[in-house]
Design an enzyme around this catalytic site. Structure first.
Site, PDB file in Angstrom:
ATOM      1  N   GLU A 190       0.868  -1.170   0.000  1.00  0.00           N
ATOM      2  CA  GLU A 190       0.000   0.000   0.000  1.00  0.00           C
ATOM      3  C   GLU A 190       0.909   1.225   0.000  1.00  0.00           C
ATOM      4  OE1 GLU A 190      -2.919  -0.380  -0.648  1.00  0.00           O
ATOM      5  OE2 GLU A 190      -3.392  -2.425  -0.053  1.00  0.00           O
TER       6      GLU A 190
ATOM      7  N   CYS B 124      -1.906   9.146   2.638  1.00  0.00           N
ATOM      8  CA  CYS B 124      -1.482   8.577   1.360  1.00  0.00           C
ATOM      9  C   CYS B 124      -2.483   8.837   0.247  1.00  0.00           C
ATOM     10  CB  CYS B 124      -1.224   7.074   1.494  1.00  0.00           C
ATOM     11  SG  CYS B 124      -2.652   6.122   2.068  1.00  0.00           S
TER      12      CYS B 124
END
Length: 481
Positions: free
Chosen positions: A225, A259
């Site tokens: 991720e 993110c």
């Protein structure tokens, strides 16, 4: 010199501890390779009880690590989705665990095909600093739901949260079921080299490559991720107040240290000034002051603060127009790691803000002529973790969906796709690989074991040697056509 020796000694101890726990978890898994639904649910309930009981301490620890982390942001983005994820998993786990029936061709009848979902074994999770609780708990929930043992390496940049989470986990779970590892970067590097049955890493693309390289030595499957530059497209006709307000929320949350935060905005050339004006107004409504406002989060540490200041200096030196949004006109450079949200106009490709993931409260605004031009701009660059489109014309929405790639997407919102329990979360290309959350998390940490079963009658004997019989010719006639 002395501090370095002490750190090396402590790291050596942590690494030895990691190796021992890994072996203990492997042994424990062999002794219980298929935990029951009851066992898995009890583990999840135990985790939920611990989070609820210690939520105030956890929020306080995160605040200390950031020097100022909005307590409401920690509740909204760390505690609440962790609890909701557990609740959703508890509700659905029984159905997820059931073997799925699959079709059997007439050629192989009578028989049955089923897929059984087995635990993989010992799962490793490497946690970043920006959401240290949620990005530890989310993978842990999925791993426990799938019946695995789990080792979690916390970030060295959130020492208070890491120590507290370790204390909480140790009080609730045996070490051979769930273990929390702390320590510096060398401990994390060794952690990634353990031959886990699955490894999940959340962090930067550059470090993700190192993690994947280390995992490859053991043929360990990975879920990465990562991040990247997630664009937000402002359509030609969306009400600017709506777009600016929602983008401001997505960018200001955790001071952009997310993110999936909007990394840059693509705005119609004739609407850029309107976007700047509305963005300034909407941001000021949410954050009328910054310096002593507990709602506005600080940058995690000096290293990240200096990196972001360097981006601003680089952009200014190369001709960008910086629009600093500081509603109360406060002095932000004296004893605080807070940075006012800054729009960057008149960008050029050689600016660092246009090359690197920003991961902070800096937002370039890039003009475009047509929607297809904006789409081409995105497609000319590495695939992002998230993509945001703001516009109510459904044909425009579908056009963007059909002609772009990203890990996930929101239409007329920012960040919120991550919080959807029944949506997979994951990247694509430079922004990562694999998915978790909800059912996809259970599937990621499960081995999908295909089992073909037949009983006494054996139809397969009609293709056994010797070949060239009438039975063979009939089979070929029926099934090769």
């Amino acid at each position: 010199m002395g501090a370095t020796v002490v750190q090396l000694t402590e790291s050596k101890k942590q690494i030895q501890h990691t190796h021992r726990v890994f072996e203990d978890q492997k042994k424990a898994f062999r002794n219980n390779p298929m935990p029951s639904l009851t066992e898995r649910k009890e583990n999840l309930k135990r985790l939920k009880r611990a989070l609820l009981a210690h939520q105030d301490r956890l929020v306080e620890a995160i605040d200390r690590d950031f020097s100022c982390r909005s307590k409401d942001e920690s509740l909204i983005a760390e505690v609440m989705p962790s609890i909701q994820g557990i609740n959703y998993t508890l509700k659905n786990l029984g159905d997820w665990m059931k073997p799925s029936k699959r079709h059997v061709s007439v050629l192989f009848q009578p028989a049955s095909n089923k897929v059984y979902y087995q635990p993989k074994g010992v799962v490793g999770v490497i946690v970043p600093w920006n959401y240290p609780l949620y990005l530890a708990v989310g993978p842990l929930v999925a791993s426990l739901a799938a019946g695995n043992r789990t080792m979690i390496k916390m970030s060295e940049f959130t020492p208070h949260t890491s120590a507290l989470f370790k204390e909480i986990i140790e009080s609730m779970f045996p070490e051979d079921l769930v273990s929390v590892i702390t320590g510096e970067a060398d401990v994390a590097a060794d952690f990634s080299q353990r031959p886990f049955d699955h490894l999940l890493f959340t962090g930067s693309t550059s470090v993700g490559k190192l993690v994947m390289r280390a995992a490859a030595e053991n043929l360990t499957p990975v879920t990465l991720e990562l991040g990247g530059k997630s664009p937000a497209i402002v359509s030609p006709d969306v009400p600017m107040e709506d777009a600016a307000q929602r983008i401001a929320f997505g960018k200001a949350f955790n001071a952009g240290q997310t993110c999936v935060a909007p990394d840059y905005v693509l705005c119609p050339a004739d609407r850029v000034q309107a976007f700047v004006d509305e963005f300034r107004a909407r941001f000021a409504e949410m954050y009328p002051s910054l310096r002593d406002n507990d709602d506005y989060t600080a940058i995690i540490n000096e290293r990240q603060y200096n990196r972001l200041q360097g981006y601003l200096e680089d952009a200014r030196a190369k001709g960008a127009e910086l629009v600093e949004i500081n509603p109360a006109n406060e002095n932000m450079k004296d004893g605080t790691r807070k940075i006012p949200l800054t729009l960057v106009l008149k960008t050029t490709p050689d600016m660092k803000v246009m090359q690197d993931e920003i991961f902070g409260p800096i937002l370039p605004v890039i003009s475009y002529g047509s929607l297809d031009e904006a789409i081409h701009y995105i497609n000319d660059r590495p695939r992002p973790l998230a993509l945001y489109f703001f516009g109510y014309d459904k044909s425009h929405q579908q056009h963007v969906v059909d002609n772009t790639h990203s890990g996930g997407m929101c239409i007329n919102d920012a960040l919120m796709h991550v919080a959807q329990d029944d949506l997979p979360f994951g990247g694509i290309g430079d922004s990562g690989m694999g998915h978790y959350h909800g059912k996809e998390g259970f599937l990621t940490f499960s081995h999908h074991r295909a089992i073909f079963t037949k009983q006494k009658f054996n139809s397969g004997k009609y293709v056994y040697a010797p070949h060239g019989t009438a039975a063979h010719r009939l089979v070929y006639k029926l099934f090769i056509r």
